[in-house]
Design a protein around this motif. Structure first.
Motif, PDB file in Angstrom:
ATOM      1  N   ALA A   1       2.527   6.155   4.423  1.00 54.09           N
ATOM      2  CA  ALA A   1       2.852   7.201   5.394  1.00 54.09           C
ATOM      3  C   ALA A   1       1.817   7.268   6.515  1.00 54.09           C
ATOM      4  CB  ALA A   1       2.952   8.549   4.686  1.00 54.09           C
ATOM      5  N   ALA A   2       0.546   7.084   6.175  1.00 55.04           N
ATOM      6  CA  ALA A   2      -0.515   7.228   7.170  1.00 55.04           C
ATOM      7  C   ALA A   2      -0.617   6.035   8.106  1.00 55.04           C
ATOM      8  CB  ALA A   2      -1.854   7.444   6.464  1.00 55.04           C
ATOM      9  N   THR A   3      -0.289   4.839   7.606  1.00 51.02           N
ATOM     10  CA  THR A   3      -0.520   3.621   8.400  1.00 51.02           C
ATOM     11  C   THR A   3       0.746   3.014   8.992  1.00 51.02           C
ATOM     12  OG1 THR A   3      -0.292   2.163   6.471  1.00 51.02           O
ATOM     13  CG2 THR A   3      -2.502   3.054   6.923  1.00 51.02           C
ATOM     14  N   GLY A   4       1.903   3.300   8.394  1.00 46.87           N
ATOM     15  CA  GLY A   4       3.113   2.610   8.827  1.00 46.87           C
ATOM     16  C   GLY A   4       3.144   1.154   8.410  1.00 46.87           C
ATOM     17  N   ALA A   5       2.334   0.776   7.436  1.00 44.21           N
ATOM     18  CA  ALA A   5       2.271  -0.622   6.990  1.00 44.21           C
ATOM     19  C   ALA A   5       3.612  -1.074   6.448  1.00 44.21           C
ATOM     20  CB  ALA A   5       1.185  -0.776   5.923  1.00 44.21           C
ATOM     21  N   ARG A   6       3.856  -2.371   6.560  1.00 45.76           N
ATOM     22  CA  ARG A   6       5.095  -2.967   6.060  1.00 45.76           C
ATOM     23  C   ARG A   6       4.852  -3.994   4.966  1.00 45.76           C
ATOM     24  NH1 ARG A   6       6.769   0.923   7.817  1.00 45.76           N
ATOM     25  NH2 ARG A   6       8.322   1.270   9.434  1.00 45.76           N
ATOM     26  N   VAL A   7       3.581  -4.088   4.507  1.00 50.35           N
ATOM     27  CA  VAL A   7       3.243  -5.054   3.453  1.00 50.35           C
ATOM     28  C   VAL A   7       2.212  -4.424   2.524  1.00 50.35           C
ATOM     29  CG1 VAL A   7       2.281  -7.328   2.907  1.00 50.35           C
ATOM     30  CG2 VAL A   7       3.673  -7.034   4.972  1.00 50.35           C
ATOM     31  N   PHE A   8       2.422  -4.593   1.211  1.00 47.70           N
ATOM     32  CA  PHE A   8       1.442  -4.208   0.200  1.00 47.70           C
ATOM     33  C   PHE A   8       1.242  -5.398  -0.728  1.00 47.70           C
ATOM     34  CE2 PHE A   8       1.031  -2.307  -4.236  1.00 47.70           C
ATOM     35  CZ  PHE A   8      -0.348  -2.172  -4.163  1.00 47.70           C
ATOM     36  N   VAL A   9      -0.001  -5.834  -0.906  1.00 46.50           N
ATOM     37  CA  VAL A   9      -0.318  -6.983  -1.752  1.00 46.50           C
ATOM     38  C   VAL A   9      -0.957  -6.475  -3.040  1.00 46.50           C
ATOM     39  CG1 VAL A   9      -1.450  -9.226  -1.890  1.00 46.50           C
ATOM     40  CG2 VAL A   9      -0.772  -8.313   0.341  1.00 46.50           C
ATOM     41  N   CYS A  10      -0.436  -6.918  -4.180  1.00 45.06           N
ATOM     42  CA  CYS A  10      -0.977  -6.435  -5.455  1.00 45.06           C
ATOM     43  C   CYS A  10      -0.964  -7.541  -6.501  1.00 45.06           C
ATOM     44  CB  CYS A  10      -0.179  -5.239  -5.959  1.00 45.06           C
ATOM     45  SG  CYS A  10       1.545  -5.598  -6.353  1.00 45.06           S
ATOM     46  N   GLN A  11      -1.773  -7.327  -7.538  1.00 47.44           N
ATOM     47  CA  GLN A  11      -1.832  -8.200  -8.712  1.00 47.44           C
ATOM     48  C   GLN A  11      -1.518  -7.321  -9.920  1.00 47.44           C
ATOM     49  OE1 GLN A  11      -5.866  -9.702  -8.341  1.00 47.44           O
ATOM     50  NE2 GLN A  11      -5.184 -11.517  -7.243  1.00 47.44           N
ATOM     51  N   PRO A  12      -0.255  -7.184 -10.294  1.00 47.89           N
ATOM     52  CA  PRO A  12       0.108  -6.250 -11.371  1.00 47.89           C
ATOM     53  C   PRO A  12      -0.389  -6.651 -12.753  1.00 47.89           C
ATOM     54  CG  PRO A  12       2.011  -6.796  -9.993  1.00 47.89           C
ATOM     55  CD  PRO A  12       0.940  -7.766  -9.668  1.00 47.89           C
ATOM     56  N   LEU A  13      -0.743  -7.928 -12.934  1.00 41.76           N
ATOM     57  CA  LEU A  13      -1.111  -8.406 -14.268  1.00 41.76           C
ATOM     58  C   LEU A  13      -2.539  -8.932 -14.256  1.00 41.76           C
ATOM     59  CD1 LEU A  13       0.073  -8.861 -17.125  1.00 41.76           C
ATOM     60  CD2 LEU A  13       0.674 -11.174 -16.393  1.00 41.76           C
ATOM     61  N   PHE A  14      -3.439  -8.293 -15.022  1.00 40.48           N
ATOM     62  CA  PHE A  14      -4.839  -8.697 -15.162  1.00 40.48           C
ATOM     63  C   PHE A  14      -5.501  -8.816 -13.783  1.00 40.48           C
ATOM     64  CE2 PHE A  14      -2.642 -11.001 -18.792  1.00 40.48           C
ATOM     65  CZ  PHE A  14      -2.831  -9.972 -19.687  1.00 40.48           C
ATOM     66  N   GLN A  15      -5.464  -7.733 -13.065  1.00 35.00           N
ATOM     67  CA  GLN A  15      -5.898  -7.697 -11.675  1.00 35.00           C
ATOM     68  C   GLN A  15      -7.327  -8.207 -11.508  1.00 35.00           C
ATOM     69  OE1 GLN A  15      -8.095  -5.337  -9.921  1.00 35.00           O
ATOM     70  NE2 GLN A  15      -7.257  -5.382  -7.864  1.00 35.00           N
ATOM     71  N   ASN A  16      -7.563  -8.910 -10.436  1.00 36.49           N
ATOM     72  CA  ASN A  16      -8.893  -9.414 -10.101  1.00 36.49           C
ATOM     73  C   ASN A  16      -9.507  -8.477  -9.049  1.00 36.49           C
ATOM     74  OD1 ASN A  16     -11.166 -10.944  -9.538  1.00 36.49           O
ATOM     75  ND2 ASN A  16     -10.069 -12.563  -8.471  1.00 36.49           N
ATOM     76  N   PRO A  17     -10.609  -7.763  -9.397  1.00 42.26           N
ATOM     77  CA  PRO A  17     -11.539  -8.043 -10.487  1.00 42.26           C
ATOM     78  C   PRO A  17     -11.445  -7.090 -11.683  1.00 42.26           C
ATOM     79  CG  PRO A  17     -12.623  -6.666  -8.885  1.00 42.26           C
ATOM     80  CD  PRO A  17     -11.214  -6.874  -8.377  1.00 42.26           C
ATOM     81  N   THR A  18     -10.650  -6.035 -11.626  1.00 46.69           N
ATOM     82  CA  THR A  18     -10.741  -4.994 -12.660  1.00 46.69           C
ATOM     83  C   THR A  18     -10.112  -5.391 -13.986  1.00 46.69           C
ATOM     84  OG1 THR A  18      -8.642  -3.936 -12.055  1.00 46.69           O
ATOM     85  CG2 THR A  18     -10.620  -3.242 -10.841  1.00 46.69           C
TER      86      THR A  18
END
Length: 475
Positions: free
Chosen positions: A240-257
């Motif tokens: 909502a704040a940025t109007g971004a059209r892309v979100f990048v994620c690592q749903p499985l065993f995220q790097n680094p957490t």
């Protein structure tokens, strides 16, 4: 000793000996070197190849190996100061794109033998399926048409395999074969977001992603992650704040957490992205790095996404070898055509022999055996490193250890300088990664990433933990 390291050791022994021979003189035979140094023919061959690559010797099949003529002197250093002006911004124009590759270069650095590598991003050679890879490459080279030009999208059989591996509603027509996961991420971001646009990223996140985004002229915007993955409430606020059209994620065993996106949050993330009219780039880098004691992972977000919200990245590199740079981008609709066009402009296509070798590997019985062996080995390495840290400094470990991937995300005592600690650890003989590069802005707490995939074995991991804790005590 591994053949590659013993070949380098023999080359180091032979190097000063070669310099004592006159130019054009014949060196001792391979048999003589084998007997003198008590090594195998493969070790001698590797050592000679290294010396030849350095220009010290010239192998002549059937005749022997001879001292090479001295190399030409290095050219005089030029004056490159003009480039400082050429690479800077012109009046009235935005600055040229550049990339902060420090995080990537750190993970790719080769450590000296005396240093325990808790930093590398790839598996140690002992964990790689080297025999299966060699056999697959040999079989691939004998395939009819192995050196013909492949389709731009990739070999149909390999695209179909990737589609089955991703599962769900993904079909072969949705898949593009790319040159590794990093290349796939680059193609995805350059295709889906215009220069200057915001792109939402997990915080913390993989430094290579931040480097790709900034090199593409994008503005990474952090969305915090906790033990159950990205926080949906903050994701919605960021859209909502940025109007971004892309979100990048690592749903499985995220790097680094190491976090896994919870079952409750998975549909929420997709719902929020659809409401924002945005794409979710799913970097599924660790699916084949699950440990033997991990429960069956949830299917990819892309597996049940008929509307094309998710652009999926899947790579063969992480569970095999850094040299098997074969990955897949899966997408639907106009986005797939955009991805295809950008990839064609950037790199044309992935070399066919490499695609054929990948097909041979994943179709062989050795593939399943390797994945099972790797799962057990990674579990043992995690237990060795975490066990040593729990004995020495339990306060560094979080409440939950990830059951996949090959790294731990350590919380350092308040006031600790992770950069200084990493330097002290390296002096003590352990290479680790300070956490600063995983954040787009100042990190909320001092962190350190330690990996257990690149070191020689569990015993070395224990040694690395001891050296790290000793450096922390010195700090």
């Amino acid at each position: 000793m591994h053949e590659r390291s013993s070949g380098a050791d023999l080359a180091a022994i032979l190097r000063p000996e070669v310099e004592r021979y006159p130019v054009g003189a014949r060196l001792p035979s391979s048999r003589a070197l084998m007997e003198r140094h008590q090594v195998s023919p493969v070790t001698v061959s590797r050592a000679i190849a290294l010396l030849a690559a350095e220009g010290l010797v010239v192998p002549r099949p059937g005749a022997g190996v001879f001292r090479a003529a001295p190399a030409r002197p290095a050219p005089a250093a030029g004056d490159t100061s003009w480039q400082e002006v050429a690479l800077s911004a012109e009046a009235g124009l935005p600055p040229a794109r550049s990339a902060d590759a420090s995080g990537v270069l750190g993970a790719l650095a080769l450590q000296p033998a005396e240093v325990v590598d808790l930093n590398g991003g790839y598996l140690h050679a002992s964990l790689q399926p080297e025999r299966a890879l060699a056999a697959a490459l040999a079989r691939a080279g004998r395939r009819p048409g192995a050196w013909e030009r492949p389709p731009l999208e990739g070999l149909p059989e390999l695209r179909a395999w990737f589609a089955r591996d991703i599962g769900g509603t993904v079909g072969a027509a949705d898949v593009l074969v790319t040159s590794g996961g990093q290349s796939a991420l680059t193609t995805a971001l350059r295709s889906l977001a215009a220069p200057g646009a915001p792109v939402l990223v997990e915080s913390p996140t993989y430094p290579g992603l931040l480097a790709v985004a900034r090199a593409a002229g994008l503005r990474p915007v952090p969305v915090p992650v906790d033990g159950d993955g990205v926080r949906p409430d903050l994701l919605a606020e960021a859209f909502a704040a940025t109007g971004a059209r892309v979100f990048v994620c690592q749903p499985l065993f995220q790097n680094p957490t190491g976090a896994v996106l919870s079952a409750e949050r998975r549909p929420e993330v997709l719902r929020i992205a659809r409401a924002a009219g945005a794409f979710v780039v799913e970097d599924d880098f660790a699916r084949r790095l699950a440990h033997a004691d991990a429960p069956p992972p949830a299917p990819p977000l892309a597996a049940d996404d008929p509307d094309g919200t998710v652009v999926h990245v899947r790579s063969l590199t992480k569970p095999t070898s850094p040299n098997l740079r074969v990955a897949a981008l899966a997408a639907r609709g106009p986005a797939r055509e955009r991805l295809r066009a950008v990839q064609a402009v950037d790199s044309f296509f992935v070399p066919r022999p490499l695609q054929e070798a990948a097909l041979e590997l994943v179709g062989a019985p050795a593939w399943g055996h390797h994945l099972r062996t790797l799962a057990g080995a990674l579990q043992g390495r995690r237990q060795a490193l975490a066990g040593a840290l729990a004995r020495l400094r339990p306060d560094l470990l979080g409440p939950r250890l990830p059951l996949g991937g090959h790294h731990l995300w350590l919380r350092l005592p308040e006031g600790t300088d992770p950069q200084a600690l990493a330097a002290a650890a390296l002096r003590a003989g352990a290479a680790v990664t300070p956490g600063r590069g995983y954040f787009t802005a100042e990190p909320p707490a001092p962190r350190l990433r330690v990996g257990y995939g690149a070191a020689e074995g569990p015993d070395r991991l224990v040694t690395g933990a001891e050296r790290l804790v000793a450096a922390l005590g010195d700090g």
